[in-house]
Scaffold this motif. Structure first.
Motif, PDB file in Angstrom:
ATOM      1  N   ALA A   1     -18.131  35.285   0.384  1.00  0.00           N
ATOM      2  CA  ALA A   1     -18.625  36.235   1.379  1.00  0.00           C
ATOM      3  C   ALA A   1     -19.994  35.834   1.920  1.00  0.00           C
ATOM      4  O   ALA A   1     -20.386  36.258   3.015  1.00  0.00           O
ATOM      5  N   SER A   2     -20.730  34.992   1.181  1.00  0.00           N
ATOM      6  CA  SER A   2     -22.059  34.549   1.620  1.00  0.00           C
ATOM      7  C   SER A   2     -22.009  33.293   2.471  1.00  0.00           C
ATOM      8  O   SER A   2     -23.055  32.842   2.954  1.00  0.00           O
ATOM      9  N   VAL A   3     -20.817  32.735   2.673  1.00  0.00           N
ATOM     10  CA  VAL A   3     -20.680  31.467   3.413  1.00  0.00           C
ATOM     11  C   VAL A   3     -21.285  31.526   4.819  1.00  0.00           C
ATOM     12  O   VAL A   3     -21.992  30.591   5.230  1.00  0.00           O
ATOM     13  N   PRO A   4     -21.078  32.590   5.623  1.00  0.00           N
ATOM     14  CA  PRO A   4     -21.675  32.608   6.968  1.00  0.00           C
ATOM     15  C   PRO A   4     -23.191  32.467   6.963  1.00  0.00           C
ATOM     16  O   PRO A   4     -23.762  31.813   7.834  1.00  0.00           O
ATOM     17  N   LEU A   5     -23.853  33.056   5.971  1.00  0.00           N
ATOM     18  CA  LEU A   5     -25.306  32.938   5.883  1.00  0.00           C
ATOM     19  C   LEU A   5     -25.711  31.496   5.613  1.00  0.00           C
ATOM     20  O   LEU A   5     -26.650  30.978   6.229  1.00  0.00           O
ATOM     21  N   GLY A   6     -24.994  30.820   4.719  1.00  0.00           N
ATOM     22  CA  GLY A   6     -25.283  29.417   4.442  1.00  0.00           C
ATOM     23  C   GLY A   6     -25.107  28.556   5.673  1.00  0.00           C
ATOM     24  O   GLY A   6     -25.925  27.668   5.952  1.00  0.00           O
ATOM     25  N   GLY A   7     -24.047  28.815   6.442  1.00  0.00           N
ATOM     26  CA  GLY A   7     -23.838  28.057   7.673  1.00  0.00           C
ATOM     27  C   GLY A   7     -24.947  28.275   8.679  1.00  0.00           C
ATOM     28  O   GLY A   7     -25.401  27.333   9.345  1.00  0.00           O
ATOM     29  N   ALA A   8     -25.407  29.531   8.803  1.00  0.00           N
ATOM     30  CA  ALA A   8     -26.493  29.838   9.741  1.00  0.00           C
ATOM     31  C   ALA A   8     -27.786  29.140   9.328  1.00  0.00           C
ATOM     32  O   ALA A   8     -28.525  28.626  10.176  1.00  0.00           O
ATOM     33  N   ILE A   9     -28.064  29.087   8.016  1.00  0.00           N
ATOM     34  CA  ILE A   9     -29.280  28.421   7.532  1.00  0.00           C
ATOM     35  C   ILE A   9     -29.222  26.930   7.815  1.00  0.00           C
ATOM     36  O   ILE A   9     -30.203  26.319   8.269  1.00  0.00           O
TER      37      ILE A   9
ATOM     38  N   THR B   1     -17.336  30.856  14.108  1.00  0.00           N
ATOM     39  CA  THR B   1     -16.179  31.752  13.989  1.00  0.00           C
ATOM     40  C   THR B   1     -15.416  31.480  12.708  1.00  0.00           C
ATOM     41  O   THR B   1     -14.996  32.414  12.002  1.00  0.00           O
ATOM     42  N   VAL B   2     -15.224  30.203  12.366  1.00  0.00           N
ATOM     43  CA  VAL B   2     -14.487  29.846  11.156  1.00  0.00           C
ATOM     44  C   VAL B   2     -15.196  30.372   9.919  1.00  0.00           C
ATOM     45  O   VAL B   2     -14.581  30.969   9.023  1.00  0.00           O
ATOM     46  N   LEU B   3     -16.531  30.145   9.860  1.00  0.00           N
ATOM     47  CA  LEU B   3     -17.294  30.614   8.698  1.00  0.00           C
ATOM     48  C   LEU B   3     -17.289  32.136   8.609  1.00  0.00           C
ATOM     49  O   LEU B   3     -17.256  32.696   7.510  1.00  0.00           O
ATOM     50  N   ASP B   4     -17.327  32.804   9.752  1.00  0.00           N
ATOM     51  CA  ASP B   4     -17.264  34.266   9.738  1.00  0.00           C
ATOM     52  C   ASP B   4     -15.928  34.752   9.174  1.00  0.00           C
ATOM     53  O   ASP B   4     -15.884  35.726   8.403  1.00  0.00           O
ATOM     54  N   ILE B   5     -14.856  34.077   9.541  1.00  0.00           N
ATOM     55  CA  ILE B   5     -13.524  34.461   9.016  1.00  0.00           C
ATOM     56  C   ILE B   5     -13.488  34.274   7.504  1.00  0.00           C
ATOM     57  O   ILE B   5     -12.990  35.139   6.763  1.00  0.00           O
ATOM     58  N   VAL B   6     -14.035  33.137   7.042  1.00  0.00           N
ATOM     59  CA  VAL B   6     -14.092  32.899   5.596  1.00  0.00           C
ATOM     60  C   VAL B   6     -14.921  33.994   4.915  1.00  0.00           C
ATOM     61  O   VAL B   6     -14.551  34.519   3.867  1.00  0.00           O
ATOM     62  N   GLY B   7     -16.045  34.322   5.516  1.00  0.00           N
ATOM     63  CA  GLY B   7     -16.902  35.356   4.951  1.00  0.00           C
ATOM     64  C   GLY B   7     -16.218  36.705   4.884  1.00  0.00           C
ATOM     65  O   GLY B   7     -16.329  37.419   3.871  1.00  0.00           O
TER      66      GLY B   7
ATOM     67  N   SER C   1     -23.504  38.984   5.923  1.00  0.00           N
ATOM     68  CA  SER C   1     -23.486  38.257   4.657  1.00  0.00           C
ATOM     69  C   SER C   1     -24.848  38.234   3.963  1.00  0.00           C
ATOM     70  O   SER C   1     -24.933  37.904   2.780  1.00  0.00           O
ATOM     71  N   LEU C   2     -25.923  38.586   4.686  1.00  0.00           N
ATOM     72  CA  LEU C   2     -27.249  38.561   4.075  1.00  0.00           C
ATOM     73  C   LEU C   2     -27.370  39.552   2.917  1.00  0.00           C
ATOM     74  O   LEU C   2     -27.796  39.167   1.817  1.00  0.00           O
ATOM     75  N   PRO C   3     -27.034  40.832   3.103  1.00  0.00           N
ATOM     76  CA  PRO C   3     -27.140  41.755   1.962  1.00  0.00           C
ATOM     77  C   PRO C   3     -26.217  41.370   0.814  1.00  0.00           C
ATOM     78  O   PRO C   3     -26.560  41.595  -0.357  1.00  0.00           O
ATOM     79  N   ILE C   4     -25.064  40.802   1.129  1.00  0.00           N
ATOM     80  CA  ILE C   4     -24.155  40.355   0.067  1.00  0.00           C
ATOM     81  C   ILE C   4     -24.818  39.255  -0.762  1.00  0.00           C
ATOM     82  O   ILE C   4     -24.750  39.246  -1.995  1.00  0.00           O
ATOM     83  N   PHE C   5     -25.493  38.341  -0.075  1.00  0.00           N
ATOM     84  CA  PHE C   5     -26.177  37.247  -0.773  1.00  0.00           C
ATOM     85  C   PHE C   5     -27.315  37.787  -1.642  1.00  0.00           C
ATOM     86  O   PHE C   5     -27.529  37.318  -2.765  1.00  0.00           O
ATOM     87  N   VAL C   6     -28.065  38.784  -1.139  1.00  0.00           N
ATOM     88  CA  VAL C   6     -29.170  39.370  -1.910  1.00  0.00           C
ATOM     89  C   VAL C   6     -28.653  39.964  -3.214  1.00  0.00           C
ATOM     90  O   VAL C   6     -29.205  39.719  -4.301  1.00  0.00           O
TER      91      VAL C   6
END
Length: 998
Positions: free
Chosen positions: A277-285, A299-305, A243-248
């Protein structure tokens, strides 16, 4: 001329002059009066003699520095070169202000009221002063460093590029374009950071002036993608979230949307898919912030992403298919927003897949880059000035090396001629001129082999030996055969350390300290800077994108390029820890400069935004509130006040006195061994710029591991090594059968001793560690005599010894031994300036110890008292002095020393005082002195031992039991003391049985 003067904005000119003058005054007030540590001494020395400094040589700085050495208005030799930085940086501030004005005018130019003019000129001035008083740039501006002149060229080129963009006369514009290119290539002769401007500013020249804004965003996206590729292809598999490149790309897409007058539903749908698609990155931060350490993904955030990712793919395909269908129908012009949206989605998807696949290395980077650049060129085909593009790309091969630059320039010239004569493309003459000015700018480097061939005394790497040696010098090959570009893809540190706050090299750690604001309130300045860049992009995308991309390349790009080490990844064979040897903040100076301007833009934009938002409110509030917010324009004074102490070098003579003391300690005509930069460069400076002790032949043991330097020791210093050049070329490190290791510098030391010992004295600086003071592979200490701040090599063993009269004469002779300001707390001293003078106290203690063993206690005390009065606090020196007071029974002197406010830890002196009372049978005073310290710090063994000795001598067994109990409670694992405690109980019981009265 009169017409030109009439067209000048006088207010702007007055404010510009004021900004320049204010920065000049502050820099002059804080300028170093003499040399400073690290490279400054070397730069001063080579400026005076037109020498060759360390690679890649900074030839332009040396030549300009030579001019400044002739300044008759400044008498101090080093200050003449320091003034070069002062003058350069003050003009840099001027150009920063002028650039800020050009950007801010795009959102308030239509208003001519007083408040608008204050916002315009005040915001630009605030930004310029923010960077002028940023810590790193300010420090560089008051000493003989390359960054002041480099930043002047950097900002002047940006200002010229902005003027080029706004110029309506193509002939005038082309002249400014050529000036920018010339400055970029000429600036390499000062520092490579000047060349950072070219990849961004050339967008102004490559793209036609009628290029739609959306294509500027596509070009900027290419730059961001290239940086991400370096990041991704040098990371370990699984280290980057998809999700990082998607967020960039999402951020760039949002900036693109800001430039569009009216948004349609497709824009909103694509933005929503990007966000999901950037949701997993936000959760990790969020997890990282909460836990303070790297957390695993959800896992949930990855599925959403992944769901958002699939939706994004679908929208991209639909947009591209619809656009192609519209083009095929020919009924109406196709909607270009469909194509742009599809391009952004395609880039994001490709980057995400790259992180999932786990491709790595320099080769894949080159291949993907060629594909991306080709694709972008096809998209921008009709808006590219192709001859200019070819000229810029061909000459930019200098990044890869000298030969790529030669062949790239030659190839570009051929292609440009073909485009001009066969395809009749306009601009081919200007393109050829670009190649010409690039060559002309870079030609300043011809100074290096020409001057090197004349053998100046400082001739690092001797680049004139051969063409290969010259090219290797310019390409910094002495630091390894691998290019810096290739090295980027072999990570030398963890990402969080390179981008974070890791000591000596973490970017964010340096960044948040620049403007005198602590780490918490820095968030305010950071938001203002980001808002300023955002508003610049929104109001005039071309200029705003240029500033933003320059800021990103100067920060993120340099983190990737420099690839600094954090000491966490040790060499698999040697085990060497690669932590950087000093703070590397200065490499990011362009980022601090640009973000300072951005903060000024943000202040201006915020005041303007509030004024616009209040237009519908009642008149008093609408009038007063914006004027009240003008207080924000005074924010740079906070940086001035907070950074002044640390950046004020106006009374700092430490490096000068350190160098003079070291040279003064050397014997006449001595071969004087030093080790690092800071015990060599300042000495060079005093010899070449001041003409002081030129009889001393300085042999740097670090450089003595290189063969070019070994030859110079013999040829330049006239120290016979007993070897020919071919024999020197054949030298190799080796190990003898008995285990002795002989590095090249060990062999050089032995050769100098063997062939010169009878005709010149051989000295080791006190700065050379034990491992460097070797002879025949074993420590030379038995043959060394300390004479002050140097060791003299003798022929009689049994040492090391001290020449007491010479050493005392040296330390008390203020014409030889100097240490101005070391004890002055009003002078800022960094860790290096505190650490290096510790050599003074170490020498004094060695002399004092010899005096003590010779029963000359009074002389020893006099020397150490002198050291304590004049040197930075040294706990070892103070404790040694306290021990001497104790030996002589000088209780009052010991008590007075303990009361000294500079003493940071008086525990050992308290023990000594208690011991003195005990030995004088003043037992009550001994107990009153020792017992409070023990109760406060029951883990301090020295006071425990002294207290138990006292109670044993006075047979105070009750107090002894209590003391042992407290110790055992604090140290439950101390079985020896537990046994003594039991034996004490048995002893007391036996005493009572034998004498019930006890």
């Amino acid at each position: 001329m009169r017409e030109w003067l009439k067209g000048i904005d006088r207010t702007n000119a007055v404010v510009a002059a004021g900004v320049w003058l204010l920065s000049l005054i502050v820099y002059l007030q804080t300028m170093a009066p003499t040399l400073t540590f690290w490279d400054c001494g070397e730069f001063i020395a080579v400026s005076y003699i037109l020498g060759i400094p360390h690679p890649p040589g900074t030839p332009l700085y040396v030549l300009v520095g030579k001019l400044f050495t002739m300044n008759p208005l400044i008498s101090e030799p080093s200050a003449r070169i320091n003034f070069l930085s002062v003058l350069s940086s003050s003009f840099t501030t001027l150009f920063a202000y002028l650039c800020g004005v050009r950007v801010i005018r795009y959102w308030i130019a239509e208003k001519q009221d007083i408040l608008s003019r204050i916002i315009l000129y005040g915001g630009a001035a605030a930004g310029a002063l923010f960077f002028a008083w940023s810590k790193t740039h300010w420090n560089n501006s008051t000493e003989a460093e390359v960054y002041g002149l480099s930043m002047l060229m950097f900002m002047a080129a940006i200002w010229l590029a902005f003027r080029y963009f706004e110029s309506g006369d193509q002939s005038t514009a082309d002249k400014m374009m050529l000036a920018v290119v010339y400055i970029a290539y000429l600036g390499i002769g000062v520092h490579m950071t000047t060349f950072l401007i070219l990849p961004i500013l050339t967008l102004f020249f490559i793209l036609k002036k009628d290029t739609p804004v959306r294509y500027w965003f596509i070009a900027s996206t290419l730059i961001m993608v290239e940086l991400y590729l370096i990041f991704a292809l040098s990371s370990r598999k699984g280290e980057i979230s998809f999700s990082l490149p998607i967020f960039v790309v999402f951020i760039i897409y949002l900036l693109y949307l800001m430039s569009i007058e009216k948004l349609n539903k497709l824009h909103l749908y694509i933005s929503g898919a990007f966000l999901v698609a950037s949701v997993p990155l936000g959760g990790a931060i969020i997890s990282l912030v909460r836990s303070g350490s790297e957390a695993g993904g959800s896992t949930v955030l990855d599925i959403v992403g992944y769901a958002g990712f699939l939706a994004l793919v679908g929208m991209g395909i639909w947009s591209l298919v619809t656009y192609m269908a519209q083009r095929g129908s020919r009924l109406a012009a196709p909607d270009s927003t469909l194509l742009v949206g599809a391009i952004f989605v395609a880039v994001a998807v490709a980057m995400a897949l790259l992180s999932i696949i786990g491709v790595h290395g320099y080769g894949p980077f080159l291949f993907i880059s060629v594909v991306l650049i080709t694709g972008t060129a096809l998209i921008l085909w009709n808006y590219i000035r192709w001859p200019i593009f070819v000229a810029i790309v061909g000459s930019s091969m200098i990044i890869l090396g000298i030969y790529p630059f030669i062949w790239g320039t030659l190839g570009a010239a051929i292609v440009i001629l073909v485009l001009g004569f066969m395809f009749r493309m306009q601009g081919w003459r200007s393109a050829l001129l670009i190649l010409a000015v690039a060559i002309a700018g870079f030609s300043v480097h011809l100074f290096i082999p020409i001057r090197s061939a004349q053998h100046p005394y400082i001739n690092e790497n001797n680049p004139s030996q051969s063409l290969a040696q010259t090219i290797g010098f310019l390409e910094r090959k002495q630091y390894g055969s691998e290019s810096m570009i290739e090295r980027m893809f072999k990570r030398r540190a963890e990402w969080e350390n390179q981008f974070g706050t890791w000591r000596r090299m973490g970017f964010w750690g340096f960044f948040q300290e620049q403007y005198g604001i602590n780490s918490r309130t820095f968030f305010i300045a950071f938001v203002l800077g980001v808002f300023g860049l955002w508003e610049a992009i929104r109001r005039r995308s071309e200029l705003g994108l240029a500033l933003t991309m320059l800021m990103i390349i100067s920060s993120i790009g340099l983190v990737l390029y420099m690839n600094f080490a954090d000491g966490q990844r040790q060499h698999p064979v040697t085990g060497d820890d690669y932590i950087e040897v000093r703070d590397r903040d200065y490499f990011f100076t362009p980022a601090y400069v640009l973000f300072g301007i951005a903060i000024g833009l943000g202040i201006s934009a915020l005041i303007h935004f509030v004024r616009e938002a209040l237009t519908k409110l009642s008149s008093p509030i609408r009038s007063v509130a914006p004027y009240g917010m003008l207080i924000l324009l005074a924010m740079p004074t906070y940086a001035l006040a907070r950074n002044y102490f640390e950046c004020d070098r106006s009374r700092n003579w430490i490096a000068h006195d350190y160098a003079k003391s070291l040279l003064s300690s050397a014997d006449r005509d001595a071969a004087f061994f030093t080790y690092g930069d800071n015990d060599t460069f300042p000495l060079w400076c005093l010899q070449e710029a001041y003409g002081f002790r030129k009889d001393v032949k300085i042999v740097n043991l670090s450089l003595a591991n290189t063969k070019w330097y070994i030859k110079q020791v013999q040829d330049y210093m006239k120290l016979d090594l007993g070897m020919t050049d071919s024999q020197i070329d054949a030298m190799r490190p080796y190990r003898t059968q008995d285990g002795r290791v002989f590095h090249l510098n060990n062999q050089v030391v032995d050769a100098i001793i063997d062939h010169n010992r009878d005709r010149v004295p051989v000295n080791f600086s006190i700065t050379v560690a034990n491992d460097g003071r070797k002879m025949d592979g074993v420590p030379a200490d038995p043959y060394l005599t300390l004479t002050g701040l140097s060791w003299r090599l003798g022929s009689i063993g049994g040492g090391p010894r001290t020449s007491l009269e010479e050493a005392l004469s040296f330390f008390f002779d203020t014409t030889r031994y100097q240490m101005r300001g070391l004890r002055d707390s009003s002078i800022f001293k960094d860790a290096n300036q505190i650490r290096l003078p510790a050599n003074y106290s170490n020498s004094m203690m060695m002399v004092a110890d010899t005096l003590r063993r010779a029963q000359r206690h009074v002389d020893a005390i006099r020397l150490l008292e002198y050291g304590h009065r004049t040197l930075p606090y040294d706990e070892q020196l103070v404790n040694y002095l306290a021990g001497l007071y104790t030996d002589l029974g000088r209780v009052e002197d010991l008590k007075r020393l303990m009361e000294d406010p500079s003493i940071k830890d008086s525990r050992w002196m308290t023990v000594l005082l208690g011991r003195q009372y005990r030995e004088n049978r003043r037992f009550m005073e001994a107990e009153a002195t020792l017992n409070p310290l023990f109760l406060k710090d029951p883990s301090f063994r020295a006071v425990f031992e002294e207290l138990t000795t006292l109670y044993s001598e006075t047979e105070n067994y009750t107090a002894l039991k209590t003391t042992l109990d407290i110790w055992i409670q604090a140290h439950p694992g101390d079985t020896a003391m537990a046994n003594i405690r039991r034996e004490l109980d048995n002893f007391i019981a036996d005493q009572k049985r034998s004498d019930p009265t006890k």
